[in-house]
Design a protein around this motif. Structure first.
Motif, PDB file in Angstrom:
ATOM      1  N   LYS A 313      11.747  -4.406   4.405  1.00 22.99           N
ATOM      2  CA  LYS A 313      10.577  -3.707   3.888  1.00 22.99           C
ATOM      3  C   LYS A 313       9.327  -4.137   4.648  1.00 22.99           C
ATOM      4  CE  LYS A 313       8.239  -2.567  -0.410  1.00 22.99           C
ATOM      5  NZ  LYS A 313       6.929  -3.144  -0.091  1.00 22.99           N
ATOM      6  N   THR A 316       3.310  -3.628   2.308  1.00 24.46           N
ATOM      7  CA  THR A 316       2.489  -2.523   1.818  1.00 24.46           C
ATOM      8  C   THR A 316       1.386  -3.128   0.961  1.00 24.46           C
ATOM      9  OG1 THR A 316       3.908  -2.326  -0.118  1.00 24.46           O
ATOM     10  CG2 THR A 316       4.389  -0.863   1.722  1.00 24.46           C
ATOM     11  N   PRO A 317       0.320  -2.376   0.741  1.00 29.02           N
ATOM     12  CA  PRO A 317      -0.668  -2.876  -0.216  1.00 29.02           C
ATOM     13  C   PRO A 317      -0.010  -3.019  -1.589  1.00 29.02           C
ATOM     14  CG  PRO A 317      -1.528  -1.011   1.023  1.00 29.02           C
ATOM     15  CD  PRO A 317      -0.076  -1.106   1.345  1.00 29.02           C
ATOM     16  N   ASN A 318      -0.705  -3.676  -2.485  1.00 31.67           N
ATOM     17  CA  ASN A 318      -0.207  -3.834  -3.846  1.00 31.67           C
ATOM     18  C   ASN A 318       0.082  -2.462  -4.449  1.00 31.67           C
ATOM     19  OD1 ASN A 318       0.223  -4.412  -6.514  1.00 31.67           O
ATOM     20  ND2 ASN A 318      -1.523  -5.799  -6.703  1.00 31.67           N
ATOM     21  N   VAL A 319       1.332  -2.232  -4.822  1.00 31.09           N
ATOM     22  CA  VAL A 319       1.724  -0.887  -5.265  1.00 31.09           C
ATOM     23  C   VAL A 319       1.046  -0.481  -6.567  1.00 31.09           C
ATOM     24  CG1 VAL A 319       3.937  -0.935  -4.110  1.00 31.09           C
ATOM     25  CG2 VAL A 319       3.764  -1.766  -6.448  1.00 31.09           C
TER      26      VAL A 319
ATOM     27  N   ILE B  97       8.576  -5.975  -9.745  1.00 31.77           N
ATOM     28  CA  ILE B  97       7.151  -6.330  -9.795  1.00 31.77           C
ATOM     29  C   ILE B  97       6.932  -7.565 -10.669  1.00 31.77           C
ATOM     30  CG2 ILE B  97       6.514  -4.930 -11.823  1.00 31.77           C
ATOM     31  CD1 ILE B  97       4.425  -4.911  -8.662  1.00 31.77           C
ATOM     32  N   ASN B 144       8.759  -7.420  -1.324  1.00 28.77           N
ATOM     33  CA  ASN B 144       7.682  -7.605  -2.295  1.00 28.77           C
ATOM     34  C   ASN B 144       6.911  -6.321  -2.475  1.00 28.77           C
ATOM     35  OD1 ASN B 144       7.782 -10.530  -2.900  1.00 28.77           O
ATOM     36  ND2 ASN B 144       7.471 -10.676  -0.702  1.00 28.77           N
ATOM     37  N   LEU B 145       6.570  -6.035  -3.711  1.00 31.33           N
ATOM     38  CA  LEU B 145       5.753  -4.853  -3.979  1.00 31.33           C
ATOM     39  C   LEU B 145       4.274  -5.211  -3.951  1.00 31.33           C
ATOM     40  CD1 LEU B 145       7.818  -3.077  -6.763  1.00 31.33           C
ATOM     41  CD2 LEU B 145       7.827  -2.685  -4.318  1.00 31.33           C
ATOM     42  N   ASN B 146       3.970  -6.501  -3.932  1.00 34.83           N
ATOM     43  CA  ASN B 146       2.591  -6.934  -3.698  1.00 34.83           C
ATOM     44  C   ASN B 146       2.643  -8.249  -2.925  1.00 34.83           C
ATOM     45  OD1 ASN B 146       3.666  -8.272  -5.809  1.00 34.83           O
ATOM     46  ND2 ASN B 146       1.812  -8.366  -7.022  1.00 34.83           N
ATOM     47  N   GLU B 147       1.586  -8.506  -2.201  1.00 35.53           N
ATOM     48  CA  GLU B 147       1.580  -9.656  -1.290  1.00 35.53           C
ATOM     49  C   GLU B 147       1.560 -10.964  -2.082  1.00 35.53           C
ATOM     50  OE1 GLU B 147       1.920  -9.992   1.983  1.00 35.53           O
ATOM     51  OE2 GLU B 147       1.662 -12.132   1.625  1.00 35.53           O
TER      52      GLU B 147
END
Lengths: 397, 593
Positions: A313, A316-319, B97, B144-147
């Motif tokens: 993956k 990406t920015p925070n979804v 998340i 990861n869906l956020n850093e």
């Protein structure tokens, strides 16, 4: 099989009712010459939740109308009220038969607007999943074409093999039908251990199945009698009505997005789309069988060439509050039914402004089917519909 | 049509000889794949109730609900996800998340019950047969869906800052701040924990939206000294940040600083003056221009009450002015904030010590309310022999003199005793004025109350830290000046009462470290000698701190108090919160009729 010489074909309407000013036949039901019958929505010969309103004269169809609206969905509108990540579990529901194609084109559209480059490993996995998806749907549809005229045995074999592919999907993605695997930015997991070997075992069974099905269905006097020369799509319809995929390839158009506009890693795979020119139900069945063989070959190539490890993956920015830059894009892919695309418009906010699905079934099941049915026999309705490989969920999006 | 087409389909008969391929008992013979997305599980003890699962769920299938036996506490909302299987689509985004990885899916997929209500359940709390099932969907690695990691803050290089008072932390650029702000999941655990309950997610959002003026307005609603807090706050918010469980907490403090630094000071009045009510004839006297007094001054002015602050020293800011080194908080930042307060009508009388230049009775009789925000200014002594020798200093006094710009000769070697922020500040300053510096602390590094970033900064600047060392004597030379410190090594012994481990001296482990200066930094106390006898007697104290109610009112009539003199946390943000609470209390008392 005779060559398709029929250009500008028009049905013989001599015994048909007159066409009124609104372009519709003037049918006087009180004359008892014509009967209206509903084919579907609950009918074993209907693909999914749609119905055909047929006006028949004896067992010949004089007028046909496709009706949808039995799914009560409206996904496109729903997605305008969902954040980009929240659309991700929705898109796969747009096409139940091949859930990975809408997943892929949605992810690709978002990535295109957000300018995200997907890691190579994820691209290989996406390609693999798309081909697996094509394989499982063809395993159902190819014998299903025989099923429409009562040849159910091939369907049973096919459904068994399809289940084996679904088992692999379950191992890889955690789901059997709705995989929710291709997420904007990449994919949601690497191949599990031993996946390639299990895949090869199943592909061997599919090879064997192709031979058995050919003897059962394609070298079958009854099937040929019922399909050759029936439901011919004239070549001039193809561009006029936007006919794509196997339906276009059976009419002699060598069109395949994987080849013409390679996406993912299709450029690195070696294959040639199969075409024929007869354009009848049988020709379309032959094209689909060839597609199935091609898909098996492509999966073998992917498995042999794909790397073992890598990033799955991109960052990406925070979804949870991902704003996609303002813009619009159209992303397409070649599904088993033909061009499948998303038109995505972003106004720069956290929500899509507009998402439009271009599914091949819209044309095939409404424009083309309504025309092909005229002059057809009632007993051929299912065969015609399945030969166009219609999928109502993508019409009613 | 050939003969083959007629005969060929009959070849299917040979399948009759094959074994069937169906599974006889699929419920038992066919478990879900190891990655299968089946029913939910939740580790209730790891879950912090941040609610991101509920936020991301596009079906609104997850509600956050209270659970018996789970209390709301710092860093835990006390709520847990309840899943409605009438709505769930098993996409597992809630798992991906989840900020603690407590939520997962088992690979169980059959659940039959005639009562539809049972399908709305709280995983973990409502015991299920699959709770112990190890298999099922978990968040994949490298996905990861956020850093998870914070944007690194640029700092002045250690060798460059060692010999200067340059501000160490350089501050975020626009891109850095936006990237850091993007990581926030808006759970609000920080707001609940912040003593001033600053609306942190909202002001972080203004950075993403590039609307810093709105950010400043939001910050001033609960904190009129954001530039100070943006540099030196003890940031309890960051210790409870949900993202800290899997990665780094958000740099809330630096983001606050980013907003305050990037709104033009000239704009402050225009942005913030909305919401000020008309002036009333009420007057309040505030003793001490520390953070609590300044905060109270701002919120009283906002409420139309005249605030006059009496400050004994020549500058406002209290401990933030005199106790915090300038490499952490440059003086002009403080001056700027104080200037703004004066501009909007807060009166500050400098060099006016209550009890000396003006009597407490005068203030009391001429004001509608009095606020005591005098802080803890009197250092505690270490309590060992030799503390009165020449060369033995107190950190608070040392820092104050340095901040005033005075020079102090500490020689070539200095030993600092203590492990709090004051000790670290004193050590880093001693290093800056050229001494080889050693910190003696009786517990371990992880027990130090000081900010970890400060400890790291000190280590980078080559401050020597000796832990588990208990000083027992300061040894003089023949001239009566400090020559060395004798300390005992300590071992850590677990506390029976469940507190943190105690250091116990090891007999015979005396070690001597040579030094020219010893700086004590083990804490401070208050000095209430400015109060007249009749007030001092009536003022209720507990362990040296003033007792107040929730509106910061003391046991004395119309006397309020706040800051270090009241709360044990002894940090700027608590003092600011006290000021705000006192303003609300005073408003209630004066304007409610």
């Amino acid at each position: 099989m005779a060559k398709n010489k029929i250009i500008n074909w028009k049905p013989d309407r001599s015994k048909f009712p007159d066409i009124g000013q609104d372009g519709k036949p003037v049918v006087d039901l009180a004359s008892q010459k014509y009967v209206k019958i509903w084919h579907g929505p609950n009918h074993p010969g209907v693909t999914g939740n749609m119905s055909l309103e047929l006006t028949v004269n004896g067992d010949e169809i004089v007028d046909a109308k496709t009706h949808v609206g039995y799914l009560h969905r409206g996904f496109e509108k729903l997605m305008e009220r969902r954040k980009y990540i929240q659309c991700f579990p929705i898109v796969c529901r747009m096409c139940v038969a091949e859930t990975d194609f809408p997943e892929y084109i949605y992810a690709a559209a978002v990535e295109d607007l957000a300018n995200i480059e997907v890691p190579e490993m994820a691209q290989w996995l996406r390609t693999l999943v798309l081909e697996m998806s094509r394989l499982q749907t063809l395993l159902r549809v190819v014998p299903g074409q025989g099923g429409t005229i009562g040849l159910g045995l091939g369907v049973q074999w096919g459904v068994y093999l399809r289940d084996l592919i679904l088992d692999l999907f379950e191992e890889l993605t955690g789901g059997r039908i709705y995989h929710m695997y291709i997420i904007p930015g990449g994919v949601r997991g690497l191949l599990p251990d031993g996946f390639k070997n299990r895949m090869e075992e199943i592909l061997k069974k599919v090879d064997d199945y192709v031979i058995r099905l050919t003897s059962l269905m394609y070298d079958n006097a009854v099937y040929k009698k019922r399909t050759i020369g029936i439901g011919v799509i004239p070549t001039d319809w193809v561009d006029k009505y936007g006919i794509v995929g196997p339906n276009a390839r059976a009419a002699g158009f060598k069109r395949d997005i994987r080849k013409d506009n390679p996406y993912l890693i299709y450029g690195q795979l070696d294959y040639e789309p199969f075409t024929t020119t007869e354009s009848d139900i049988f020709a379309r069945a032959v094209v689909r069988l060839e597609d199935l063989k091609t898909t098996v070959d492509l999966i073998r190539q992917i498995i042999a060439k794909m790397p073992l490890n890598g990033d799955i993956k991109a960052k990406t920015p925070n979804v949870l509050h991902w704003k996609i830059p303002k813009g619009e894009t159209y992303v397409k892919s070649e599904s088993s039914r033909g061009e499948f695309g998303f038109y995505l418009v972003s106004d720069g906010s956290e929500y899509p402004r507009r998402i439009n699905l271009r599914g091949p079934s819209y044309t095939h099941a409404i424009t083309v089917l309504e025309k092909l049915l005229i002059n057809a026999n009632i007993s051929d309705v299912s065969a015609l519909m399945v030969s166009l490989q219609t999928c109502p969920p993508e019409i009613e999006r | 049509m050939s003969l083959k087409d007629i005969l060929s389909p009959f070849s299917a008969w040979k399948n009759l000889a094959l074994e069937p391929v169906t599974v006889k008992d699929p419920l038992n013979e066919r478990p879900g794949a190891p990655r299968y997305r089946g029913f939910h599980k939740n580790e209730l003890n790891e879950c912090i109730g941040c609610g991101t699962c509920s936020d991301i769920c596009q079906n609104a299938a997850i509600d956050m609900v209270p659970v018996e036996g789970i209390e709301t506490k710092a860093g835990d909302s006390g709520l847990r996800p309840m899943i409605d299987y009438g709505r769930c689509c098993w996409c597992a985004l809630c798992v991906d998340i989840c900020s603690t990885n407590s939520l997962s899916l088992s690979n169980e997929y059959t659940w039959v019950n005639s009562d539809p209500e049972v399908f709305r359940f709280i995983p973990g709390a409502d015991k299920k047969s699959w709770d112990a099932n190890e298999l099922g969907w978990k968040k994949p690695d490298n996905y990861n869906l956020n850093e998870p990691l914070r944007v690194k803050m640029e700092e002045t290089a250690p060798d460059e800052r060692e010999m200067s008072f340059l501000e160490v932390v350089k501050g975020y650029s626009k891109e850095q701040a936006e990237a850091e702000a993007d990581r926030c999941i808006e759970c609000g655990l920080c707001t609940a924990t912040c003593p001033a309950h600053m609306d942190i997610p909202q002001y972080i959002k203004t950075i993403r939206d590039n609307n810093l003026e709105e950010g400043l307005r939001i910050m001033y609603q609960t904190n009129p000294l954001p530039e100070i807090c943006g540099r030196v706050c003890t940031r309890r918010c960051e210790t409870v940040c949900a993202l800290g469980h899997k990665g780094d907490a958000i740099s809330i403090r630096w983001l606050k600083r980013y907003i305050a630094d990037n709104v033009s000071f000239d704009e402050y009045e225009k942005i913030l003056n909305e919401g000020f009510i008309e002036k009333t004839d009420k007057k309040v006297s505030i003793i001490g221009a520390g953070p609590s007094g300044l905060s109270l001054g701002y919120y009283l002015t906002q409420r139309g009450i005249k605030a006059t602050i009496y400050e004994a020293k020549e500058k406002a800011g209290g401990m933030t002015m005199y106790g915090i080194p300038k490499y952490r908080l440059p003086m002009e930042i403080l001056d700027k904030e104080v200037e703004f307060l004066q501009k909007i009508g807060v009166e500050i009388k400098f060099n006016t010590a209550v009890g000396k230049n003006i009597s407490f009775n005068d203030l009391y009789n001429n004001s509608d309310a009095v606020f005591i925000g005098v802080g803890f200014e009197s250092p505690y002594k270490i309590g060992i022999e030799g503390e009165n020798l020449k060369g033995s200093l107190q950190a608070i006094e040392f820092l104050r003199e340095i901040n005033k710009g005075n020079k102090i000769d500490i020689g070539k070697k200095a030993v600092i005793v203590g492990g709090g922020n004051v000790a670290i500040d004193a050590a880093r300053i001693a290093k800056r004025i050229g001494a080889e510096t050693t910190i003696l602390y009786r517990r371990r590094v992880e027990d130090m109350p000081a900010d970890w970033e400060e400890i790291e900064g000190a280590e980078d600047e080559k401050v020597n830290i000796i832990t588990q060392a208990i000083p027992v004597e300061i040894i003089p030379d023949e001239k009566g000046k400090v020559k060395a410190v004798k300390y005992l090594k300590a071992k850590m012994v677990a506390d029976d009462k469940g507190g943190r481990p105690r250091p116990v001296p090891i007999e015979g482990s005396e070690t001597i470290i040579e030094t020219e200066t010893v700086i004590g930094a083990i804490g401070q106390g208050a000095d209430y000698s400015f109060l007249p006898k009749e007030f001092e007697e009536k003022l209720e104290l507990m362990r040296g701190r003033i007792v107040t109610d929730s509106n910061m009112k003391t046991s004395l009539d119309k006397v309020f108090a706040g800051g270090d003199a009241v709360n044990r946390t002894a940090d700027a943000i608590s003092a600011i919160a006290d000021g705000h609470k006192a303003a609300i209390g005073i408003e209630k008392m004066l304007l409610s009729e």
